[in-house]
Write a protein that holds these residues in place. Sequence first.
Motif, PDB file in Angstrom:
ATOM      1  N   UNK A 299       0.878  -1.172   0.000  1.00 33.31           N
ATOM      2  CA  UNK A 299       0.000   0.000   0.000  1.00 33.31           C
ATOM      3  C   UNK A 299       0.912   1.216   0.000  1.00 33.31           C
ATOM      4  N   UNK A 300       1.037   1.869  -1.130  1.00 30.59           N
ATOM      5  CA  UNK A 300       2.042   2.931  -1.207  1.00 30.59           C
ATOM      6  C   UNK A 300       1.636   4.162  -0.407  1.00 30.59           C
ATOM      7  N   UNK A 303      -1.481   6.542  -0.814  1.00 32.95           N
ATOM      8  CA  UNK A 303      -2.807   6.338  -0.216  1.00 32.95           C
ATOM      9  C   UNK A 303      -2.840   6.909   1.177  1.00 32.95           C
ATOM     10  N   UNK A 306      -5.686   6.880   4.233  1.00 35.70           N
ATOM     11  CA  UNK A 306      -6.129   5.721   4.994  1.00 35.70           C
ATOM     12  C   UNK A 306      -4.973   4.960   5.621  1.00 35.70           C
ATOM     13  N   UNK A 309      -4.836   4.314   9.346  1.00 41.42           N
ATOM     14  CA  UNK A 309      -5.914   3.576  10.014  1.00 41.42           C
ATOM     15  C   UNK A 309      -5.911   2.108   9.635  1.00 41.42           C
ATOM     16  N   UNK A 310      -4.943   1.700   8.856  1.00 42.34           N
ATOM     17  CA  UNK A 310      -4.986   0.348   8.308  1.00 42.34           C
ATOM     18  C   UNK A 310      -3.721  -0.395   8.704  1.00 42.34           C
ATOM     19  N   UNK A 311      -3.873  -1.694   9.019  1.00 40.81           N
ATOM     20  CA  UNK A 311      -2.694  -2.535   9.209  1.00 40.81           C
ATOM     21  C   UNK A 311      -2.331  -3.158   7.878  1.00 40.81           C
ATOM     22  N   UNK A 312      -1.096  -3.036   7.489  1.00 37.44           N
ATOM     23  CA  UNK A 312      -0.674  -3.617   6.216  1.00 37.44           C
ATOM     24  C   UNK A 312       0.452  -4.598   6.488  1.00 37.44           C
TER      25      UNK A 312
ATOM     26  N   UNK B 391      -8.303  -1.747  -2.969  1.00 42.08           N
ATOM     27  CA  UNK B 391      -8.030  -0.446  -2.356  1.00 42.08           C
ATOM     28  C   UNK B 391      -9.292   0.385  -2.268  1.00 42.08           C
ATOM     29  N   UNK B 394     -11.186  -0.892   0.573  1.00 44.82           N
ATOM     30  CA  UNK B 394     -10.525  -0.471   1.795  1.00 44.82           C
ATOM     31  C   UNK B 394     -10.908   0.953   2.146  1.00 44.82           C
ATOM     32  N   UNK B 398     -12.837   1.915   5.571  1.00 45.56           N
ATOM     33  CA  UNK B 398     -12.140   2.717   6.576  1.00 45.56           C
ATOM     34  C   UNK B 398     -12.907   3.998   6.852  1.00 45.56           C
ATOM     35  N   UNK B 404      -9.486  -2.332   9.614  1.00 47.32           N
ATOM     36  CA  UNK B 404      -9.139  -3.167   8.469  1.00 47.32           C
ATOM     37  C   UNK B 404      -7.668  -3.514   8.439  1.00 47.32           C
ATOM     38  N   UNK B 405      -7.394  -4.647   7.815  1.00 45.58           N
ATOM     39  CA  UNK B 405      -6.036  -5.051   7.495  1.00 45.58           C
ATOM     40  C   UNK B 405      -5.995  -5.257   5.989  1.00 45.58           C
ATOM     41  N   UNK B 406      -4.839  -5.027   5.403  1.00 49.97           N
ATOM     42  CA  UNK B 406      -4.752  -5.099   3.944  1.00 49.97           C
ATOM     43  C   UNK B 406      -3.548  -5.936   3.553  1.00 49.97           C
ATOM     44  N   UNK B 407      -3.774  -6.951   2.711  1.00 52.30           N
ATOM     45  CA  UNK B 407      -2.658  -7.762   2.221  1.00 52.30           C
ATOM     46  C   UNK B 407      -2.899  -8.057   0.742  1.00 52.30           C
TER      47      UNK B 407
END
Lengths: 355, 544
Positions: A299-300, A303, A306, A309-312, B391, B394, B398, B404-407
């Motif tokens: 996730x560059x 972005x 967000x 707020x996000x776990x990547x 995305x 997401x 959000x 959220x988690x993103x993979x």
Amino acid sequence: MPGPDKETDLTERVEAFLSDLKRGGSGAGPLRGSAETARETTALLRKITAQARWSSAGDLMEIIRKEGRRMTAAQPSETTVGNMIRRVLKIIREEYARSRGSSEEADQQESLHKLLTSGGLSEENFRQHFAPLKANVIEAINELLTELEGTTDNISMQALEHIHSNEVIMTIGRSRTVEAFLRDAARKRKFHVIVAECAPFCQGHEMATNLSKAGIETTVIADAAIFAVMSRVNKVIIGTQTVLANGGLRAVNGTHTLALAAKHHSTPLIVCAPMFKLSPQFPNEEDTFHKFVSPHEVLPFTEGEILSKVNVHCPVFDYVPPELITLFISNIGGHAPSYIYRLMSELYHPEDHEL
Amino acid sequence: MLLQQQRKRSRIVKMADSGVTDGNEKKGDIERAKNEGKELTKEEKQRLRKEKKQQKKSKEKKDDKAIQESGKETKGDSSAVSAPQPSTQSTAQKVPAPVSVPAPEAPTPAEKPPKSKAELKAERRARQEAERASKQSKKGDPGPQGAVSKSKAATNELQPVKRLPEHIQVDNPDVLKKLAKKLERQQIPLRLDYGYKVSLFSHLHQYSRKAPLTQQLSIPSTVIHPAIVRLGLQYSQGIVAGSNARSIALLHAFKQVIRDYTTPPNEELSRDLVNRLKPYISFLNQCRPLSASMGNAIKYVKKEISNIPSQCKEEEAKRKLLFCIEWYIKEKIILAAKAIAESSIEKISDGDVILIYGCSSLVNHILCEALEKNRKFRVIVVDSRPRLEGREALRRLVQRGISCTYVLISAVSYILPEVSKVFLGAHALLANGYVMSRVGTSQIALVAKAFNVPVLVCCETYKFCERVQTDSFVSNELDDPDDLIVTRNGQTHLEHWQQEPPLGLLNLVYDVTPPDFVDLVITELGMIPCTSVPVVLRVKNVDQ
């Protein structure tokens, strides 16, 4: 002999190697293959043997263990370093035993009888001094280096036994071993290769261009299409980062999905792995098994709104259990995954499993 | 002789297009009718049709090859239109109403598989006789509906083998030639394939996004309504994506077309409007192959149009059609989503970790509703190259405040041990229980099964499809292969892939998930297993 100079020179070499390891693992420095790492490690260990000050085998083993611990701590995911250290330790034990005149087999096998009667190998402390030990050890390490240089060729020589014409072969990411394997087969046979690109690093692209330059018909697919095309694939041939002690793999992420899809379609999964990748680790260590790199590949930073707020997650490796693997092809031939434990006992001494 | 044949061919073609004959003999009648009233009376029309039939019968006897070919083309055309159409009209066109009402969803004009001419003629003759007999026995009934229901009832039991849609026969040069001819007639440019196609997929089209169809159109386009041109461009550039969004956009465009439509003189709204829509549909198909949901929506619209009684005034007819389309959107898409959300929320418990893939409007709606009902859960969004639709999902989640988690999809076996449920959206549900969805869905279902995590698919019933398919090769969509190219660390390895002949890029759009990976399908009719899809289809057909 200018002792101090040599010593500083040696420590410099070791420090340089350590910093290389640290940089290489983060993905920022030049990516080097495992074969190169193995060769450099062995060369460094030979230098240590030649230049460090030691009087008995035990001293040498202590020095190597100390350096080895530092090297593995620099980059825990690079297991070939640890493997080479254990090989060299085994070489030292062998040479010592040969110099002493006792047979190797009896010393090293921990039979139940020995455990009960003599109390094990802890009696042996390698304190005796043998003059030709140094030369013998260096010679053995040289043999090891020659073996390392020939691994890729040895594996590629077996290619024609496993690939017939008009096959569709699938692979993932980039493995120098598999590339050499397929190119060797392509000299005599015509087949089709499908490469899964393996996001986010997309090393599959480089593999595909190299294979197509060798005249092999190649197709690049996205990771998401692995199951969709698997029904037309005859064989899956992959490389790996490490072969674990139970016959499982630590391979690039996406390999577990590939293995599951191959199992669903009953497609054989062949792993091309040279012997120096065999490691006495088991996959149970949760915290040391996985390695993560910067999630900006996933996730560059563009972005930005967000991101906070996000776990990547961006894991690098995947565990593949041994039930999904059909065959290992190594420089000493082909083996089933259930045979790996035996090969390991030939390569490493049980006491060296913990450095 | 040749000139005569050509004239006859053009006349038949015109008749097929307009649905009303322009023969010299009829002109007198029509003049009279125009003088008497606005539209032809029923008896007049029936007489016209009978006379046309006699004409055609005599022409048929000549057994002209050209007529056969054009006959095949018109058959192809009318079959796309025809499923719900009154059989009267189609017999008037000399082509039999293609029998099955649940005809192939691909509204792309189907091509008949090659049969001998004698067989075709015999079939057609037999069907015409049957329909004429049935019609004469039902002269008193409100014509179209009765005939249609009779043919429906007769044919529901035995449905003949469906014709192959054109978009999966790209490797057949005859099919391509016919398509080119048809498009030429409708004045729509033909879109050319791009780049080296992987041999396994040589039967599918592969277009480049940089060459949209609208570049080949003249501006302003006289044949195609501007709303449709805009829609086609939006489809081909990926601005409107996702099966619900595409269907709704299509229906809105149709509403605009209907608003701007005026019945030409001597034409009937129910027939002419349907024929007007045909080139639009071909155009949209060229821009991007139609989805199953769009196909069902088009079938519904055509059925509604052809069910407009002929004595209806134009304004009233248009109002009625607009109302029908709005009803369809409301009932099949919006209310269905509400019903599905209500059922799904029962399946979400507190503390759940839910995995979703890509961007499905329905799944996003469900999660937002669940959040409003105060369920505590967190979401893992899985995404894949090259579309990276996750995305978008997401962002939407959000913004609502869901954690959220993103993979990426290659990390799915790392993250699955944490997951308690998997929610997937679908593009279509096939009649053999397979789920057709975005590429990568089957992979997620496979890995979830290996980890014993339940997989739930959410799908409205209007996406149910009569096709059957067992793998992702025979019918699929190939996206622009250049999408796979990526620049990393300043290097673009695949930049010159076209110059390396053995190298190919494959960018699939859909894949099929076998039903044993799916544990439950949630529809507005309830929660059903994957294998109950043909039951639902049958029930729906009986209702209609």
